[in-house]
Motif scaffolding. Structure first.
Motif, short mmCIF file in Angstrom:
data_model
loop_
_atom_site.label_atom_id
_atom_site.label_comp_id
_atom_site.label_asym_id
_atom_site.label_seq_id
_atom_site.Cartn_x
_atom_site.Cartn_y
_atom_site.Cartn_z
N CYS A 22 6.81 -4.52 -3.05
CA CYS A 22 7.00 -3.65 -4.22
C CYS A 22 6.24 -4.19 -5.43
CB CYS A 22 8.49 -3.54 -4.54
SG CYS A 22 9.44 -2.55 -3.38
N GLY A 23 6.30 -5.50 -5.64
CA GLY A 23 5.60 -6.09 -6.77
C GLY A 23 4.10 -5.93 -6.68
N VAL A 24 3.56 -6.19 -5.49
CA VAL A 24 2.11 -6.05 -5.31
C VAL A 24 1.70 -4.58 -5.42
CG1 VAL A 24 0.21 -6.37 -3.69
CG2 VAL A 24 1.95 -8.14 -3.93
N GLY A 25 2.53 -3.67 -4.88
CA GLY A 25 2.23 -2.24 -4.97
C GLY A 25 2.20 -1.76 -6.40
N PHE A 26 3.16 -2.21 -7.21
CA PHE A 26 3.16 -1.84 -8.63
C PHE A 26 1.94 -2.40 -9.34
CE2 PHE A 26 4.38 -2.83 -13.04
CZ PHE A 26 4.57 -1.54 -13.51
N ALA A 27 1.58 -3.65 -9.00
CA ALA A 27 0.38 -4.25 -9.61
C ALA A 27 -0.87 -3.46 -9.23
CB ALA A 27 0.25 -5.70 -9.16
N MET A 28 -0.93 -2.93 -8.01
CA MET A 28 -2.07 -2.11 -7.59
C MET A 28 -2.17 -0.84 -8.44
SD MET A 28 -2.00 -2.28 -3.44
CE MET A 28 -2.48 -3.76 -2.54
N LEU A 76 0.83 -1.21 0.00
CA LEU A 76 0.00 0.00 0.00
C LEU A 76 0.86 1.26 0.00
CD1 LEU A 76 -2.80 -1.07 2.52
CD2 LEU A 76 -3.02 -0.79 0.05
N ALA A 77 1.95 1.22 0.78
CA ALA A 77 2.85 2.37 0.81
C ALA A 77 3.52 2.57 -0.54
CB ALA A 77 3.90 2.18 1.90
N VAL A 78 3.97 1.48 -1.15
CA VAL A 78 4.61 1.58 -2.47
C VAL A 78 3.59 2.03 -3.52
CG1 VAL A 78 5.70 0.24 -4.31
CG2 VAL A 78 6.41 -0.10 -1.94
N ALA A 79 2.36 1.51 -3.44
CA ALA A 79 1.32 1.92 -4.39
C ALA A 79 1.04 3.42 -4.27
CB ALA A 79 0.05 1.12 -4.14
N MET A 80 1.03 3.91 -3.05
CA MET A 80 0.82 5.34 -2.86
C MET A 80 1.97 6.14 -3.46
SD MET A 80 0.30 7.44 0.70
CE MET A 80 0.17 9.24 0.69
N LEU A 81 3.20 5.67 -3.23
CA LEU A 81 4.37 6.38 -3.76
C LEU A 81 4.36 6.38 -5.29
CD1 LEU A 81 7.11 7.75 -3.14
CD2 LEU A 81 8.15 5.49 -3.25
N LEU A 82 4.17 5.19 -5.88
CA LEU A 82 4.16 5.10 -7.34
C LEU A 82 2.94 5.80 -7.94
CD1 LEU A 82 5.33 1.42 -7.95
CD2 LEU A 82 6.69 3.51 -8.01
N LEU A 98 11.37 2.69 -7.34
CA LEU A 98 11.39 1.27 -6.97
C LEU A 98 12.78 0.84 -6.52
CD1 LEU A 98 9.16 -0.32 -9.77
CD2 LEU A 98 8.69 -0.29 -7.31
N GLY A 99 13.80 1.32 -7.21
CA GLY A 99 15.16 1.01 -6.80
C GLY A 99 15.47 1.56 -5.41
N ALA A 100 14.98 2.77 -5.15
CA ALA A 100 15.21 3.37 -3.83
C ALA A 100 14.48 2.58 -2.74
CB ALA A 100 14.75 4.83 -3.83
N VAL A 101 13.25 2.13 -3.04
CA VAL A 101 12.50 1.35 -2.05
C VAL A 101 13.19 0.02 -1.79
CG1 VAL A 101 10.32 0.17 -1.61
CG2 VAL A 101 10.31 2.47 -2.57
N MET A 102 13.64 -0.66 -2.85
CA MET A 102 14.31 -1.93 -2.68
C MET A 102 15.62 -1.77 -1.93
SD MET A 102 12.52 -4.39 -3.54
CE MET A 102 13.86 -5.52 -3.19
N SER A 103 16.34 -0.70 -2.20
CA SER A 103 17.58 -0.44 -1.46
C SER A 103 17.28 -0.20 0.01
CB SER A 103 18.29 0.78 -2.06
OG SER A 103 18.63 0.55 -3.40
N ALA A 104 16.22 0.57 0.27
CA ALA A 104 15.84 0.82 1.66
C ALA A 104 15.38 -0.47 2.34
CB ALA A 104 14.73 1.87 1.72
N ALA A 105 14.66 -1.33 1.58
CA ALA A 105 14.23 -2.62 2.14
C ALA A 105 15.43 -3.51 2.46
CB ALA A 105 13.29 -3.32 1.16
N PHE A 106 16.46 -3.48 1.58
CA PHE A 106 17.66 -4.27 1.83
C PHE A 106 18.39 -3.77 3.08
CE2 PHE A 106 22.26 -4.77 1.26
CZ PHE A 106 22.34 -6.17 1.25
#
Length: 420
Positions: free
Chosen positions: A350-356, A28-34, A389-397
């Motif tokens: 991230c994948g589910v957020g992009f799909a949303m 949901l957070a990623v969907a909002m960002l994207l 998305l790259g920034a989110v994945m980096s932050a998740a890592f």
């Protein structure tokens, strides 16, 4: 590595409810960002194409943004009008293909009345070169015909054939009504998401006709000219507010602009609408950056929740981790297990957020375009979305390293001991 991935997947499946809720929060957070990024990108493109296909906008000499605001967005007023003689001279320039004059100054129940020619509906473009369409009716042809925008029609429930009255002056408070010469609605435009929706269009001759017995912005006392006698008067406009200009070749745009800016008979100004729209967006674009910043904070909160959930689960999994250590797993393996688990949850989010976002664009996009004229495209991520998305994945890592390092510090004796 395959064994570690297998253990990670089994661990996630064993705690599927907690993992699903955590991944959903991140999604949901990623969907909002994207979603904000896509709306920002598409809104910026739509704003930059509020008017397209027009090479120059001509008006009295003032600021470029001011000329754009009152000629296209109908905000504010012109410092001066442009004489009809100058309009004819510009139209006769060999590089000018077409010219559509615009006359402002009157209103209808708070909406701007735009005096123009019927060619306006053929030449005006918005979005990606889209033409103005008619939801009902046709362009005006008779003297007191009018065409109303979609928002005007929706606000007052207008239909083709109804009569409306134009008021002198712009804004909610009109100085006087031209109730002696009502207009008949002959067309209702489709929604465009531009100022066209909030406009009432009449002919330039109609603007002159309703002011035949007016002087200095007021009706002449005791004078009332019958409508049937208006044809005896010269209804050609003496001056207009601005003009939209299309050229034979885009190469000649600066040459014609220089011709207008140095016109000797009166001080005029020609602007490039695209460049001025970008200048205007740089002023009002602070809102989009604020929304993007808020969305980024929401993503960080979601990742913090991910770390909190994984760390909270360590208390229940200390026995499990101790058994892994007893079976020969090194502290590095335990670290990798927890880090990989957190990273996978972030990747799933991230994948589910992009799909949303994609689903929302497909489902809501046509409604937004039809109702509000906002183009929300569905497709492969743009460069800006890939960066996010790259920034989110980096932050998740990075966030996944926290529970991994915490598990790394657990020793075998700590895991096998019983705490009271």
């Amino acid at each position: 590595m395959s064994v570690l991935l297998h253990l990670t997947l089994r661990s996630i499946a064993n705690r599927r409810l907690t993992v699903s809720l955590t991944a959903l929060a991140i999604a949901l957070a990623v969907a909002m960002l994207l979603g904000v990024e896509r709306l920002r990108h598409d809104a910026r493109e739509g704003f930059a194409q509020t008017i397209s296909g027009t090479d120059l906008i001509v008006g009295a000499r003032s600021g470029a943004v001011q000329l754009l605001l009152y000629s296209v967005f109908h905000i504010g007023d012109a410092t001066n009008n442009v004489s009809w003689h100058s309009i004819e001279a510009i139209a006769e320039h060999p590089q000018v293909e077409w010219l559509v004059p615009i006359s402002l100054g009157d209103s209808h129940r708070g909406f701007r009345v735009v005096g123009t020619s019927a060619e306006f509906f053929e030449r005006y473009r918005y979005g990606r070169g889209r033409e103005i369409g008619f939801a009902e009716g046709r362009p005006f042809s008779d003297l007191f015909d009018t065409v109303v925008g979609a928002e005007v029609a929706a606000r007052f429930g207008y239909r083709v054939g109804q009569s409306i009255v134009v008021s002198h002056g712009a804004g909610e408070v009109a100085f006087a009504d031209h109730d002696d010469r009502p207009f008949t609605i002959v067309g209702i435009l489709e929604r465009t998401g531009t100022p066209v929706d909030r406009s009432v269009f009449v002919s330039l001759e109609a603007i002159e006709a309703i002011h035949v017995d007016w002087v200095g912005g007021a009706r002449i006392p005791g004078v009332s000219i019958p409508t049937e006698q208006l044809h005896r008067f010269d209804l050609r406009p003496k001056a207009v507010t601005a003009a939209l200009v299309g050229l034979n070749s885009r190469v000649a745009v600066f040459r014609v602009q220089r011709f207008v800016n140095t016109y000797p008979d009166e001080p005029l100004m020609a602007i490039l609408p695209g460049a001025t729209l970008q200048q205007l967006w740089s002023v009002i674009g602070v809102v989009e950056r604020a929304l993007l910043a808020v969305s980024a904070i929401v993503v960080l909160v979601g990742l913090a929740g991910l770390v909190a959930v994984v760390i909270a689960s360590l208390g229940e999994r200390r026995r499990e981790l101790a058994i892994l250590r007893a079976m020969g797993a090194s502290p590095a393996h335990v670290f990798g297990l927890l880090a990989l688990e957190s990273a996978l949850i972030g990747l799933i989010g991230c994948g589910v957020g992009f799909a949303m976002v994609q689903s929302g664009a497909l489902l809501v996009g046509p409604w937004l375009e039809a109702r509000h004229g906002l183009l929300l495209s569905a497709g492969w991520p743009s460069h800006g979305e890939w960066m996010l998305l790259g920034a989110v994945m980096s932050a998740a890592f990075v966030a996944s390293l926290v529970p991994g390092f915490r598990a790394y510090r657990y020793s075998l004796a700590d895991g096998m001991s019983v705490r009271i």
